[in-house]
Design an enzyme around this catalytic site. Structure first.
Site, PDB file in Angstrom:
ATOM      1  N   ASP A 207      43.980  -1.068  -2.753  1.00 45.76           N
ATOM      2  CA  ASP A 207      43.526  -2.221  -3.862  1.00 45.76           C
ATOM      3  C   ASP A 207      44.652  -2.661  -4.835  1.00 45.76           C
ATOM      4  O   ASP A 207      44.054  -3.462  -5.532  1.00 45.76           O
ATOM      5  CB  ASP A 207      42.221  -1.703  -4.200  1.00 45.76           C
ATOM      6  CG  ASP A 207      41.369  -2.694  -5.054  1.00 45.76           C
ATOM      7  OD1 ASP A 207      41.274  -3.876  -4.553  1.00 45.76           O
ATOM      8  OD2 ASP A 207      40.530  -2.323  -5.993  1.00 45.76           O
ATOM      9  N   SER A 231      37.345  -8.362  -6.689  1.00 40.85           N
ATOM     10  CA  SER A 231      37.331  -7.983  -5.297  1.00 40.85           C
ATOM     11  C   SER A 231      35.898  -8.303  -4.811  1.00 40.85           C
ATOM     12  O   SER A 231      34.923  -7.760  -5.233  1.00 40.85           O
ATOM     13  CB  SER A 231      37.943  -6.687  -4.988  1.00 40.85           C
ATOM     14  OG  SER A 231      39.093  -6.373  -5.759  1.00 40.85           O
ATOM     15  N   GLN A 281      41.382  -7.607   2.420  1.00 47.94           N
ATOM     16  CA  GLN A 281      40.357  -7.840   1.221  1.00 47.94           C
ATOM     17  C   GLN A 281      40.123  -9.289   0.887  1.00 47.94           C
ATOM     18  O   GLN A 281      41.073 -10.098   0.858  1.00 47.94           O
ATOM     19  CB  GLN A 281      40.904  -7.160   0.016  1.00 47.94           C
ATOM     20  CG  GLN A 281      39.946  -7.189  -0.995  1.00 47.94           C
ATOM     21  CD  GLN A 281      40.580  -6.366  -2.421  1.00 47.94           C
ATOM     22  OE1 GLN A 281      41.044  -6.988  -3.180  1.00 47.94           O
ATOM     23  NE2 GLN A 281      40.806  -4.972  -2.372  1.00 47.94           N
TER      24      GLN A 281
END
Length: 289
Positions: A207, A231, A281
């Site tokens: 991430d 996110s 993502q």
């Protein structure tokens, strides 16, 4: 951020171990809390760690898909509830709800597989400078006229070393508007042995930079005034066993941005060119007009 034992890798391992809180129930404590909310990678890693505790050890994770539903509150622990969806001959599936204040902050489904033989190919690792030939993070900061003290809490004291092939985007945009980049990342100290732990730690760090190609493509930096990012969801596929003892190369791109959202993809390679994992993502990007 040099490679050394002074950076708290042990603390990260501790919070990923989780506390038992009943049948298929666990509690996770918080690590860094930049900007007053929990780092999304922590919640992803803890949810995956919770799922692994309910699966036989000979079935490592091969994928997970998670949605970030609410910002995490760093002042309270995270409750992790695992639902056993299926255990087949080769695959197991689990649903994990990460909850704070009675509401889910992350919902994840993870899948596990007994190792098997079959078709085998991979995209080759691109030719890029090796990490030892790139400036350290501290050297990059000095070049930009900054010190480690100028960084936020996530980057000032964190258990990974990053070496960007292109210029980092922490304080200024990159010189070119391109929707791709490559970053070498490694833990700052050795991790305890165990493939499940190493996979969970890789989920944590997945991430870090995957959305940066979207910023780079539009001439933005993380510190762009007035910009808001978050996110939205995160998917990861583990292609081969993970041993996160050395540098991994994150080859990242952003194939699309629209509707105040940007998509980031990353292929993760070990130093010998083995494709270990792939990440996707989507993030929200609200930029002042």
């Amino acid at each position: 951020m040099n490679h050394g034992s002074d950076v708290p890798i042990d603390e990260l391992v501790r919070i990923l171990a989780l506390q038992d809180a009943g049948e298929d129930q666990y509690v996770g404590h918080n690590y860094h809390a930049p900007h007053g909310r929990i780092f999304g990678g922590q919640v992803l890693a803890q949810a995956l760690a919770a799922a692994t505790k309910t699966v036989e050890g000979d079935r490592p994770p091969h994928s997970f898909h998670g949605y970030f539903l609410r910002p995490g509150d760093p002042s309270v622990p995270i409750e992790l509830a695992v639902e056993r969806l299926r255990d087949g001959r080769s695959f197991s599936a689990r649903r994990v709800q990460a909850v704070q204040h009675g509401k889910p902050i992350l919902s994840m489904i993870a899948s596990f597989q007994t190792p098997a033989q079959g078709l085998d190919h991979q995209a080759p690792m691109p030719e890029v400078p090796r990490p030892q030939d790139l400036p350290t993070f501290t050297e990059r900061l000095a070049e930009a006229g900054h010190r480690p003290e100028d960084l936020g809490p996530l980057l000032r004291s964190q258990p990974f070393e990053l070496r960007h092939v292109q210029s980092p985007l922490f304080f200024a945009p990159g010189p070119e508007k391109i929707a791709e980049q490559a970053v070498w990342i490694r833990p700052t100290a050795p991790l305890p042995p165990g493939p499940l732990l190493h996979a969970v730690v890789l989920a944590y760090v997945s991430d870090y930079t995957v959305l940066e190609p979207t910023l780079r493509a539009h001439g933005l930096a993380w510190t762009t005034p007035g910009m808001k990012t978050a996110s939205l969801d995160h998917a990861m596929w583990f292609h081969r066993p993970v041993t996160f003892d050395d540098w991994f190369l994150f080859v990242e791109e952003s194939p699309s941005a629209s509707g105040a959202r940007g998509l980031g993809l990353a292929r993760i390679y070990s130093t010998d060119g083995t494709l270990v994992a792939t990440v996707g993502q989507e993030g929200m990007f609200r930029v002042p007009q």
